[in-house]
Design an enzyme around this catalytic site. Structure first.
Site, PDB file in Angstrom:
ATOM      1  N   ARG A 541      -0.355 -10.212  -5.119  1.00 61.12           N
ATOM      2  CA  ARG A 541      -1.647 -10.805  -4.817  1.00 61.12           C
ATOM      3  C   ARG A 541      -2.029 -11.841  -5.881  1.00 61.12           C
ATOM      4  O   ARG A 541      -1.637 -11.731  -7.036  1.00 61.12           O
ATOM      5  CB  ARG A 541      -2.726  -9.721  -4.750  1.00 61.12           C
ATOM      6  CG  ARG A 541      -2.721  -8.964  -3.456  1.00 61.12           C
ATOM      7  CD  ARG A 541      -2.979  -9.871  -2.258  1.00 61.12           C
ATOM      8  NE  ARG A 541      -4.360 -10.314  -2.213  1.00 61.12           N
ATOM      9  CZ  ARG A 541      -5.293  -9.769  -1.436  1.00 61.12           C
ATOM     10  NH1 ARG A 541      -4.994  -8.788  -0.618  1.00 61.12           N
ATOM     11  NH2 ARG A 541      -6.530 -10.233  -1.462  1.00 61.12           N
ATOM     12  N   LYS A 546      -3.093 -11.501 -13.189  1.00 65.75           N
ATOM     13  CA  LYS A 546      -1.646 -11.465 -12.942  1.00 65.75           C
ATOM     14  C   LYS A 546      -0.962 -12.754 -13.436  1.00 65.75           C
ATOM     15  O   LYS A 546       0.247 -12.839 -13.521  1.00 65.75           O
ATOM     16  CB  LYS A 546      -1.364 -11.247 -11.455  1.00 65.75           C
ATOM     17  CG  LYS A 546      -1.801  -9.865 -10.946  1.00 65.75           C
ATOM     18  CD  LYS A 546      -1.559  -9.732  -9.456  1.00 65.75           C
ATOM     19  CE  LYS A 546      -2.198  -8.479  -8.856  1.00 65.75           C
ATOM     20  NZ  LYS A 546      -1.367  -7.271  -9.032  1.00 65.75           N
ATOM     21  N   THR A 648       4.240  -2.352  -8.687  1.00 66.68           N
ATOM     22  CA  THR A 648       5.329  -1.682  -7.961  1.00 66.68           C
ATOM     23  C   THR A 648       6.321  -2.722  -7.460  1.00 66.68           C
ATOM     24  O   THR A 648       7.492  -2.414  -7.241  1.00 66.68           O
ATOM     25  CB  THR A 648       4.786  -0.867  -6.768  1.00 66.68           C
ATOM     26  OG1 THR A 648       3.834  -1.668  -6.058  1.00 66.68           O
ATOM     27  CG2 THR A 648       4.131   0.415  -7.232  1.00 66.68           C
ATOM     28  N   LYS A 652      10.638  -2.935  -7.181  1.00 66.08           N
ATOM     29  CA  LYS A 652      11.446  -3.392  -6.032  1.00 66.08           C
ATOM     30  C   LYS A 652      12.440  -4.465  -6.468  1.00 66.08           C
ATOM     31  O   LYS A 652      13.602  -4.461  -6.055  1.00 66.08           O
ATOM     32  CB  LYS A 652      10.536  -3.938  -4.922  1.00 66.08           C
ATOM     33  CG  LYS A 652       9.654  -2.866  -4.284  1.00 66.08           C
ATOM     34  CD  LYS A 652       8.441  -3.436  -3.543  1.00 66.08           C
ATOM     35  CE  LYS A 652       7.371  -2.343  -3.419  1.00 66.08           C
ATOM     36  NZ  LYS A 652       6.056  -2.864  -3.014  1.00 66.08           N
TER      37      LYS A 652
HETATM   38  C1  26Q Z   1     -13.048  -1.448  -3.265  1.00 64.33           C
HETATM   39  C2  26Q Z   1     -14.378  -1.471  -2.911  1.00 64.33           C
HETATM   40  C3  26Q Z   1     -14.893  -2.575  -2.278  1.00 64.33           C
HETATM   41  C4  26Q Z   1     -14.067  -3.652  -2.004  1.00 64.33           C
HETATM   42  C5  26Q Z   1     -12.717  -3.626  -2.365  1.00 64.33           C
HETATM   43  C6  26Q Z   1     -12.198  -2.522  -3.001  1.00 64.33           C
HETATM   44  C7  26Q Z   1     -10.780  -2.491  -3.400  1.00 64.33           C
HETATM   45  C8  26Q Z   1      -9.754  -2.724  -2.472  1.00 64.33           C
HETATM   46  C9  26Q Z   1      -8.431  -2.695  -2.863  1.00 64.33           C
HETATM   47  C10 26Q Z   1     -10.433  -2.213  -4.692  1.00 64.33           C
HETATM   48  C11 26Q Z   1      -9.104  -2.187  -5.073  1.00 64.33           C
HETATM   49  C12 26Q Z   1      -8.086  -2.423  -4.160  1.00 64.33           C
HETATM   50  C13 26Q Z   1      -6.688  -2.413  -4.520  1.00 64.33           C
HETATM   51  C14 26Q Z   1      -6.238  -2.117  -5.728  1.00 64.33           C
HETATM   52  C15 26Q Z   1      -4.795  -2.125  -6.042  1.00 64.33           C
HETATM   53  O1  26Q Z   1      -3.965  -2.459  -5.218  1.00 64.33           O
HETATM   54  N1  26Q Z   1      -4.421  -1.724  -7.266  1.00 64.33           N
HETATM   55  C16 26Q Z   1      -3.025  -1.685  -7.634  1.00 64.33           C
HETATM   56  O2  26Q Z   1      -2.534  -0.388  -7.369  1.00 64.33           O
HETATM   57  C17 26Q Z   1      -1.145  -0.328  -7.554  1.00 64.33           C
HETATM   58  C18 26Q Z   1      -0.683   1.044  -7.147  1.00 64.33           C
HETATM   59  O3  26Q Z   1      -1.068   1.987  -8.090  1.00 64.33           O
HETATM   60  C19 26Q Z   1      -0.777  -0.664  -8.986  1.00 64.33           C
HETATM   61  O4  26Q Z   1       0.624  -0.695  -9.080  1.00 64.33           O
HETATM   62  C20 26Q Z   1      -1.359  -2.000  -9.400  1.00 64.33           C
HETATM   63  O5  26Q Z   1      -1.149  -2.206 -10.772  1.00 64.33           O
HETATM   64  C21 26Q Z   1      -2.841  -2.019  -9.095  1.00 64.33           C
HETATM   65  O6  26Q Z   1      -3.381  -3.300  -9.359  1.00 64.33           O
END
Ligand code: 26Q
Length: 809
Positions: A541, A546, A648, A652
Site C-alpha cells: 500500500r 513505507k 508480510t 513472500k
Molecule cells: C480502522 C478504522 C477505521 C478506518 C480504517 C481502519 C483500518 C483499516 C485497515 C485500520 C487499519 C487497517 C489495516 C492495517 C494493516 O494492514 N496493518 C498491517 O498489518 C499487517 C499484518 O499484521 C502487518 O504486516 C503490517 O505491518 C501492518 O501495517
C-alpha cells in the site's frame, strides 16, 4: 479423481448446469463448470467436517476480522486438493488453457492490505493443520476499489466482484439474525431485580453467506462467514400506499448501505458513522450466531469458553466483546459477574499498528446514540478497569487518563481490548517489544502476563505452490512434497544450502519467471520491460511511512548520475512499483504522480533509458502479487524503523528468492536473523535512534539536504521544472513535506536522513548482483531460510500460547 474422470465431470457440468456442449463453451462457461466440479469435492469434505466438530465437541476458533483479502479460489483449491496437474491436463485435452480459465474469476478483494491478507493466510493454515475455524466478516458488495492510472494519476473505480455471481459461497438463510441500532433503553424492575428493554430501535437483517476454504490435503475446511445487510422489508408499505415510492425504497437502501463497500483507508482511522455501523453489524451478527449455535449443540451458555475461542483482528471487531456480554445479560439472564467471566476467558486481541493515526477511537456520544445498550456495558467495563488502575497506582490520575476506555468524550477501543482480552499480541518481535515498552507500557505493568509476540507468516500453498510451480517442483524433487502439509519439513531444504545444482535450478526458474512476468505485464497494461535487467520491486500500500518516496528519489539520483557520466557503474534495472493510495490520502497520490513523472523523464531520455526503467503496476491485488513475487529479484522494504508492525510482502519475496534491501523494522529483522548479514542489505537508522531524535527534536532535514549536493539536486528537481508533468503542476507539496512543512514537522519519516545510507547499501547490492554466482547463491539461500515465515508456524504458536485447539484426527 484422475484426468479422464475430471474431463467427464466437466462435460457433465457444462451440459447440465450451463446447457452447452464443450465445443460451444466460452471461457466463462468453462470457468463455471470447472468450479462446480471442484466445489463438489470441497463441499463433501466440508459437510463431513462440520458434522464431526458438532458431535465431537472440539473447541472452535472464531476469527473476527473486518477484512479477508482472499484473492481467487479456483486454482488454489485445485492445488490444495492435489488436483492441479490433473485439471490442467484434462482442460488441455478439451482444448482449454487453465491460465485463461483462471482469469475469469474476480479476486475476492475484501481487504486493504496486510491485515486482510494475513487473515486469509490464517484460514488456509488453520485448515491445513486440521483446526476448526470460522472466519467472520462483512460481505462487502464492493471490495477494495480498482485503481486506474490516467496521465500518471490515480483514479478509482468500483470493484464489482459479485457482478457475475460467486460460485464459492452458499447462502444460509436459516442462520439469519437481527441487528439493532438506535432507540433507547428502558429499565424494568421486577422482584428478581432490574432488566433492560431496548425500544424504538431500527432493525437490520444480517443474512449470512458461507465460503469453504480448504487447506492442503485437509479434511477440515475452514468456513468464511460473510454477513450481508438487508432491510427487514424491502418496501415500506405505509409510504408505498401513500404513493411515496421513492421514500418507500429509500429506507431499505440506507440499511443496505452497511454492507455496500469496504472503506479504503489502511492504517488510518476516521470516525465515520457508517464504519461504526459496519463494525457493530458483523460483530453482533457473529456473536448472536455463536451463542445460538452453542445452545443448539451444547445447551448451557456457561460452557461457552470450553467450546469457543475468539481472536479479534485489530480493534475493528472490538464491539464483539460488549455484544457478547449484552447477549449473556439481557437474553440469557446471566449475572454481570458470570457474563464478564465468560468474556474474559474467550477473547484475544492482535494489534497491527502503533501509529497514533491508526489507533481506533470513537466519539462517545456517537456510539451512545447508535448503540445505547452497548455504551452502557462499556461504561461498566470502564469502571472495573478504573478500579484496577486505582489499586495499582493509588491517587495517580495520570494513569487513569492514559488507560481508561472512556476518556475526554472518546471510546478507546484498544484499551477496551486489553482490559478484557486474555492475550494481546504484536505481529513481530520488534513490534511486540514496542507495544510492551511504549505503546501500551502501563498496561504491560498492569497485566504483564497478557502480552506476547507472534511473528506473522504467509501460506506457502498460495505463495509458493500456486504462485511459483516451477520452483516448487525443484524443491519437491529434493525434499518431497510433504512440506506443504508439515511446515517443519521445509527445513530439510537446509541440506541443499550451497548446493550448486539447486542454486542453478532456482536461478533458471527465476529467469523463466521474469520472462513470463514481462509478457504478463505487456498484456495487462502495455508496459514493455526487459527480462535481462534486474527486477527491483516495491509492492505494498502507498503510505508515507513505507517510503516509496525514498525509493523514487533514489532512482532520480541514479538517473542524474548516469546522465552526468555514462560510465557510472550501473546494473541495468527495472524498478517496479505497485501501490494503491487511499482515495483521500493526498500525499500518497502525489507520490504516485511523482513515480510516473520519473518514469516519463527516464523514458524520454535516450542516454539513460537503456539502463534504467521505472514501471508502475496498475491495480495491484492478490492475483497480480502471485505473478509478481516469483519474478522479483530485489525486495524493497524501506519503512521508517519502528513503524511497520511486521510486513508480510517481505516474506513472500524472500520465499520466492528475492534478496531484501531494507531497514531494521518489523519482520525484516527476523529475515536478517534467518539469512544472516551476508544475504541481505540493511540500511538506515534503527528504531531507537529515531525515537531519541524524536524525543529531543534534534532531527534537522535541512542540514542533511545542505550537506549532500547530490541529494540536494534530487530534492530541488521536485520543483525546478525538470520533471515532466501532465498538469503543469510540480511537486511543491512533497518538497515542503521534506524541508519545511508549515506547522508540521519536516520529513517526519526520515527520508532524507536515511538517503545516503540507502544509496551506499544499494551500491553494494549492485556489486553483488553482477557477481552472478554470488547473487544466485544469495537468492537460493533466501528461499532455503524462509521456512519460519510459513503461516503454519504462526498458527502453531497462536495455538500453543492462545487458543489451545485440538487438531481433528
Ligand atoms: C480502522 C478504522 C477505521 C478506518 C480504517 C481502519 C483500518 C483499516 C485497515 C485500520 C487499519 C487497517 C489495516 C492495517 C494493516 O494492514 N496493518 C498491517 O498489518 C499487517 C499484518 O499484521 C502487518 O504486516 C503490517 O505491518 C501492518 O501495517
Amino acid at each position: 479423481m484422475d484426468k479422464e474422470q475430471i474431463k467427464e465431470e466437466i462435460i457433465k457440468k457444462l451440459r447440465r448446469t450451463i446447457g452447452v456442449t464443450p465445443d460451444e463453451a466460452s471461457n466463462e462457461d468453462i470457468y463455471v463448470a470447472v468450479s462446480c466440479t471442484v466445489r463438489d469435492l470441497v463441499m463433501d469434505r466440508w459437510a463431513e467436517a462440520n458434522k464431526q466438530v458438532h458431535h465431537s465437541g472440539n473447541k472452535r476458533l472464531y476469527y473476527l476480522s473486518a477484512e479477508f483479502l482472499m484473492g481467487r479460489a479456483l486454482t488454489n483449491n485445485m492445488i490444495n486438493l492435489e488436483l492441479y496437474d490433473a485439471y490442467r491436463d484434462a482442460l488441455g485435452e478439451l482444448g482449454f488453457d487453465l491460465d485463461r480459465i483462471e482469469e475469469q474469476e474476480a479476486d475476492a478483494g475484501l481487504g486493504n492490505g496486510g491485515l486482510g491478507r494475513l487473515a486469509a493466510c490464517f484460514l488456509d493454515s488453520l485448515s491445513t493443520l486440521e483446526m476448526p475455524v470460522t472466519g467472520c466478516c462483512i460481505r462487502y458488495e464492493h471490495g477494495l476499489f480498482r485503481q486506474l492510472i490516467e496521465d500518471g494519476e490515480q483514479h478509482e473505480a468500483v470493484d464489482n466482484w459479485l457482478e457475475h455471481g460467486n460460485l464459492w459461497e452458499i447462502a444460509r438463510p436459516e442462520d439469519t439474525v437481527e441487528v439493532r441500532y438506535g432507540g433507547h433503553i428502558e429499565e424494568v424492575w421486577t422482584d428478581t431485580g432490574v432488566s433492560f428493554k431496548h425500544e424504538g430501535y431500527t432493525s437490520v437483517v444480517a443474512y449470512p453467506y458461507d465460503m469453504p476454504v480448504i487447506g492442503y490435503e485437509s479434511k477440515m475446511p475452514a468456513t468464511l462467514r460473510m454477513w450481508q445487510a438487508r432491510a427487514k422489508t424491502k418496501l415500506d408499505m405505509k409510504n408505498f400506499n401513500r404513493g411515496d415510492y421513492a421514500r418507500a425504497v429509500e429506507e431499505s437502501a440506507l440499511v443496505e448501505a452497511i454492507s455496500q463497500v469496504l472503506y479504503p483507508e489502511d492504517n488510518h482511522h476516521q470516525g465515520k458513522l457508517l464504519r461504526l455501523k459496519q463494525f457493530y453489524f458483523f460483530t453482533s451478527a457473529s456473536m448472536q450466531f455463536l451463542v445460538r449455535r452453542h445452545k443448539k449443540f451444547h445447551g448451557d451458555v456457561r460452557t461457552l469458553p470450553d467450546y469457543y475461542t475468539i481472536q479479534i483482528n485489530d480493534t475493528h471487531p472490538t464491539l464483539a466483546i460488549p455484544e457478547l456480554i449484552r447477549i449473556l445479560l439481557d437474553e440469557e439472564g446471566l449475572s454481570w459477574d458470570e457474563a464478564f467471566d465468560i468474556a474474559f476467558r474467550m477473547f484475544n486481541y492482535t494489534n497491527h499498528s502503533i501509529m497514533r493515526e491508526a489507533l481506533e477511537r470513537w466519539n462517545e456520544n456517537l456510539l451512545k446514540e447508535l448503540l445505547p445498550r452497548i455504551h452502557k456495558i462499556i461504561t461498566v467495563i470502564d469502571q472495573k478497569l478504573r478500579e484496577s488502575i486505582w489499586q495499582k497506582w493509588p491517587g495517580d490520575w495520570s494513569k487513569i487518563d492514559e488507560l481508561a476506555i472512556l476518556n475526554r468524550g472518546e471510546v478507546h477501543m484498544a484499551n477496551l481490548c486489553i482490559a478484557v482480552c486474555g492475550r494481546v499480541n504484536g505481529v513481530s518481535q520488534l513490534h511486540a517489544n514496542i507495544i510492551k515498552t511504549q505503546t501500551f507500557r502501563d498496561f504491560y505493568v498492569l497485566y504483564p502476563e497478557k502480552f506476547i509476540g507472534v511473528t506473522n507468516g504467509i501460506t506457502i500453498r498460495r505463495w509458493l505452490a500456486k504462485a511459483n510451480p516451477a520452483l516448487t517442483a525443484e524443491i519437491e524433487s529434493r525434499i518431497t512434497r510433504s512440506f506443504l502439509k508439515d511446515y517443519r519439513d521445509f527445513e530439510k531444504l537446509r541440506n541443499w544450502e550451497g548446493n550448486a545444482e539447486f542454486i542453478e535450478a532456482a536461478a533458471r526458474v527465476k529467469q523463466e519467471n521474469k520472462e513470463r512476468f514481462a509478457a504478463y505485464l505487456e498484456a495487462k497494461q502495455g508496459s514493455v520491460i526487459d527480462p535481462h535487467t534486474m527486477f527491483d520491486v516495491q509492492a505494498k500500500r502507498l503510505h508515507e511511512y513505507k517510503r516509496q518516496l525514498l525509493k523514487i528519489l533514489h532512482v532520480l539520483c541514479l538517473y542524474f548520475r548516469v546522465k552526468d557520466n555514462p560510465h557510472t557503474f550501473m546494473v541495468p534495472s527495472t524498478f517496479l512499483f505497485a501501490a494503491k493510495a487511499a482515495p483521500g490520502y493526498y500525499m500518497a497520490k502525489e507520490i504516485i504522480r511523482l513515480i510516473h513523472s520519473v518514469a516519463w523523464l527516464i523514458d524520454s531520455d535516450p542516454a539513460v533509458r537503456d539502463v534504467l526503467k521505472v514501471v508502475f503496476i496498475e491495480d495491484y491485488n492478490v492475483s497480480v502479487a502471485e505473478q509478481l513475487m516469483p519474478a522479483a529479484e530485489v525486495s524493497e522494504q524501506l519503512s521508517t524503523a519502528g513503524l511497520e508492525a511486521s510486513g508480510t510482502g517481505n516474506m513472500k519475496f524472500m520465499l520466492n528468492g528475492a534478496v531484501t534491501i531494507g531497514t531494521m523494522d518489523g519482520a525484516n529483522i527476523e529475515i536478517y536473523d534467518a539469512v544472516g548479514e551476508d544475504d541481505i542489505f540493511i540500511f538506515g537508522a534503527r528504531a531507537e535512534e529515531l525515537r531519541a531524535m524524536d524525543r529531543l527534536c534534534s532531527y534537522d532535514p535541512r542540514a542533511v539536504y545542505d550537506a549532500n549536493p547530490e541529494l540536494k539536486r534530487v530534492v530541488d528537481s521536485l520543483v525546478s521544472g525538470v520533471l515532466p508533468v501532465a498538469s503543469n503542476k510540480q511537486f511543491h507539496d512533497i518538497y515542503n513535506a521534506l524541508l519545511h512543512y508549515g506547522s508540521h514537522k519536516a520529513d517526519r519519516y526520515f527520508v532524507l536522513h536515511d538517503f545516503a545510507s540507502y544509496d551506499k547499501e544499494f551500491t553494494k547490492l549492485m556489486a553483488a548482483y553482477v557477481d552472478r554466482d554470488k547473487w544466485k547463491a544469495m537468492s537460493a539461500r533466501n528461499t532455503i531460510c524462509s521456512g519460519i515465515f510459513s503461516s503454519d508456524r504462526t498458527i502453531h504458536e497462536y495455538n500453543e500460547m492462545v487458543w489451545h485447539l485440538k487438531a481433528i484426527e
